[in-house]
Design a protein around this motif. Structure first.
Motif, PDB file in Angstrom:
ATOM      1  N   GLY A 196       0.884  -1.239   0.094  1.00  0.00           N
ATOM      2  CA  GLY A 196      -0.095   0.149   0.129  1.00  0.00           C
ATOM      3  C   GLY A 196       0.926   1.119   0.097  1.00  0.00           C
ATOM      4  N   GLY A 197       2.113   1.319  -0.483  1.00  0.00           N
ATOM      5  CA  GLY A 197       3.036   2.317  -0.377  1.00  0.00           C
ATOM      6  C   GLY A 197       3.403   2.827  -1.812  1.00  0.00           C
ATOM      7  N   GLU A 198       4.253   3.714  -1.713  1.00  0.00           N
ATOM      8  CA  GLU A 198       4.727   4.196  -3.216  1.00  0.00           C
ATOM      9  C   GLU A 198       5.954   4.684  -2.946  1.00  0.00           C
ATOM     10  OE1 GLU A 198       3.804   7.706  -6.514  1.00  0.00           O
ATOM     11  OE2 GLU A 198       2.485   7.410  -4.934  1.00  0.00           O
ATOM     12  N   VAL A 199       7.190   4.430  -3.965  1.00  0.00           N
ATOM     13  CA  VAL A 199       8.297   4.817  -3.965  1.00  0.00           C
ATOM     14  C   VAL A 199       8.480   6.027  -4.809  1.00  0.00           C
ATOM     15  CG1 VAL A 199      10.798   4.342  -4.609  1.00  0.00           C
ATOM     16  CG2 VAL A 199       9.334   2.492  -3.755  1.00  0.00           C
ATOM     17  N   LYS A 200       8.545   7.303  -4.114  1.00  0.00           N
ATOM     18  CA  LYS A 200       8.365   8.473  -4.970  1.00  0.00           C
ATOM     19  C   LYS A 200       9.651   8.673  -6.107  1.00  0.00           C
ATOM     20  CE  LYS A 200       4.746  10.267  -3.338  1.00  0.00           C
ATOM     21  NZ  LYS A 200       3.630  10.680  -4.218  1.00  0.00           N
ATOM     22  N   SER A 201      10.906   8.304  -5.403  1.00  0.00           N
ATOM     23  CA  SER A 201      12.117   8.305  -6.492  1.00  0.00           C
ATOM     24  C   SER A 201      13.167   7.318  -5.769  1.00  0.00           C
ATOM     25  CB  SER A 201      12.724   9.732  -6.353  1.00  0.00           C
ATOM     26  OG  SER A 201      13.084  10.028  -5.070  1.00  0.00           O
ATOM     27  N   ASN A 202      13.843   6.948  -6.469  1.00  0.00           N
ATOM     28  CA  ASN A 202      15.162   6.258  -5.965  1.00  0.00           C
ATOM     29  C   ASN A 202      16.265   6.695  -6.583  1.00  0.00           C
ATOM     30  OD1 ASN A 202      15.268   4.907  -8.536  1.00  0.00           O
ATOM     31  ND2 ASN A 202      14.259   2.917  -7.883  1.00  0.00           N
ATOM     32  N   GLU A 203      17.631   6.748  -6.163  1.00  0.00           N
ATOM     33  CA  GLU A 203      18.715   7.295  -6.685  1.00  0.00           C
ATOM     34  C   GLU A 203      19.739   5.950  -6.574  1.00  0.00           C
ATOM     35  OE1 GLU A 203      19.797  10.722  -4.921  1.00  0.00           O
ATOM     36  OE2 GLU A 203      18.252  12.022  -5.771  1.00  0.00           O
ATOM     37  N   GLN A 204      20.693   5.639  -7.254  1.00  0.00           N
ATOM     38  CA  GLN A 204      21.571   4.796  -7.195  1.00  0.00           C
ATOM     39  C   GLN A 204      22.808   5.708  -7.360  1.00  0.00           C
ATOM     40  OE1 GLN A 204      21.773   1.511  -9.656  1.00  0.00           O
ATOM     41  NE2 GLN A 204      19.599   0.707  -9.242  1.00  0.00           N
ATOM     42  N   TRP A 205      23.603   5.759  -6.060  1.00  0.00           N
ATOM     43  CA  TRP A 205      24.763   6.523  -5.778  1.00  0.00           C
ATOM     44  C   TRP A 205      26.063   5.894  -6.489  1.00  0.00           C
ATOM     45  CZ3 TRP A 205      23.654   8.022  -0.195  1.00  0.00           C
ATOM     46  CH2 TRP A 205      22.562   8.913  -0.065  1.00  0.00           C
ATOM     47  N   GLY A 206      25.984   4.654  -6.749  1.00  0.00           N
ATOM     48  CA  GLY A 206      27.118   3.949  -7.389  1.00  0.00           C
ATOM     49  C   GLY A 206      28.030   3.219  -6.120  1.00  0.00           C
ATOM     50  N   LEU A 207      29.191   2.652  -6.506  1.00  0.00           N
ATOM     51  CA  LEU A 207      30.067   2.115  -5.699  1.00  0.00           C
ATOM     52  C   LEU A 207      30.983   3.019  -5.022  1.00  0.00           C
ATOM     53  CD1 LEU A 207      30.966  -0.902  -4.966  1.00  0.00           C
ATOM     54  CD2 LEU A 207      32.613  -0.666  -6.943  1.00  0.00           C
ATOM     55  N   ARG A 208      30.642   3.113  -3.724  1.00  0.00           N
ATOM     56  CA  ARG A 208      31.520   4.109  -3.042  1.00  0.00           C
ATOM     57  C   ARG A 208      32.361   3.282  -1.894  1.00  0.00           C
ATOM     58  NH1 ARG A 208      29.704   8.984  -3.418  1.00  0.00           N
ATOM     59  NH2 ARG A 208      30.393   9.742  -1.454  1.00  0.00           N
ATOM     60  N   SER A 209      33.382   3.918  -1.401  1.00  0.00           N
ATOM     61  CA  SER A 209      34.165   3.277  -0.424  1.00  0.00           C
ATOM     62  C   SER A 209      33.375   3.415   1.028  1.00  0.00           C
ATOM     63  CB  SER A 209      35.653   4.151  -0.197  1.00  0.00           C
ATOM     64  OG  SER A 209      36.367   4.026  -1.342  1.00  0.00           O
ATOM     65  N   LEU A 210      33.480   2.599   1.955  1.00  0.00           N
ATOM     66  CA  LEU A 210      32.914   2.722   3.318  1.00  0.00           C
ATOM     67  C   LEU A 210      34.002   3.216   4.043  1.00  0.00           C
ATOM     68  CD1 LEU A 210      31.477  -0.881   3.505  1.00  0.00           C
ATOM     69  CD2 LEU A 210      30.209   1.125   3.054  1.00  0.00           C
ATOM     70  N   ALA A 211      33.617   4.002   5.412  1.00  0.00           N
ATOM     71  CA  ALA A 211      34.329   4.447   6.306  1.00  0.00           C
ATOM     72  C   ALA A 211      34.995   3.311   6.920  1.00  0.00           C
ATOM     73  CB  ALA A 211      33.687   5.299   7.111  1.00  0.00           C
ATOM     74  N   TYR A 212      34.602   2.114   7.186  1.00  0.00           N
ATOM     75  CA  TYR A 212      35.050   1.049   7.727  1.00  0.00           C
ATOM     76  C   TYR A 212      34.756   0.082   7.339  1.00  0.00           C
ATOM     77  CZ  TYR A 212      30.938   1.386  10.488  1.00  0.00           C
ATOM     78  OH  TYR A 212      29.442   1.481  10.688  1.00  0.00           O
ATOM     79  N   LYS A 213      35.351  -1.182   7.546  1.00  0.00           N
ATOM     80  CA  LYS A 213      34.766  -2.651   7.008  1.00  0.00           C
ATOM     81  C   LYS A 213      33.556  -2.831   7.470  1.00  0.00           C
ATOM     82  CE  LYS A 213      39.167  -5.122   5.699  1.00  0.00           C
ATOM     83  NZ  LYS A 213      39.976  -6.270   6.113  1.00  0.00           N
TER      84      LYS A 213
END
Length: 163
Positions: free
Chosen positions: A34-51
């Motif tokens: 019963g919901g709706e996804v208004k928008s989605n963004e893929q930010w891509g492959l990024r480095s994590l701050a920690y493992k």
């Protein structure tokens, strides 16, 4: 219905098409409840701050959602069960952000910067010449060679104590 922002991170070793498939799967869960996804963004492959779970990078995805709490809870439950999802965070917001998120705006600003090139504005330092105020590198003449052994110093101390 409430408004939510949800960001989740997928493992680095899955492909972009698999990330898109996961995005579609989670969007379907929201729609079916019963919901709706208004928008989605893929930010891509990024480095994590920690493992996280032995991963140094991850595919970031953000959803803007308008849905009841039960739909969001079901989506988060499925994210926790999916082994390709490293982390997820969902926040309730007062209003959804229009346009691109800050993460995508930053990426655009970097490409607008002029090319730095070879830094032509800096003068060539060239050969810096002799540094007359410094002596030759190596042992300094005012000191003896640096051979210090703790065992020898302990022996000399104990001999001095015995005498």
């Amino acid at each position: 219905m409430a408004l939510y922002e949800s960001v989740w991170i997928a493992r680095q070793d899955i492909s972009t098409t698999q990330v898109e498939a996961l995005t579609e799967q989670f969007s379907e869960i929201i729609k079916n409840n019963g919901g709706e996804v208004k928008s989605n963004e893929q930010w891509g492959l990024r480095s994590l701050a920690y493992k996280i779970k032995k991963n140094r990078k991850g595919h970031y995805v953000m959803f803007n959602i308008e849905a009841p709490a039960s739909a969001v809870a079901e989506m988060e439950r499925n994210m926790r069960l999916n082994e390709d999802v490293l982390r997820c965070l969902t926040l309730r917001v007062d209003a959804l952000q229009e346009g691109q998120s800050v993460m995508l705006q930053q990426r655009g600003e970097r490409s607008d910067r002029p090319d730095r090139g070879d830094r032509g504005d800096r003068p060539d330092r060239g050969d810096r010449g002799d540094r007359g105020d410094r002596g030759p590198r190596g042992d300094r003449p005012d000191r003896g060679p640096r051979s210090f052994d703790r065992a020898e110093s302990n022996e000399s101390r104990s001999e001095g104590d015995a005498a």
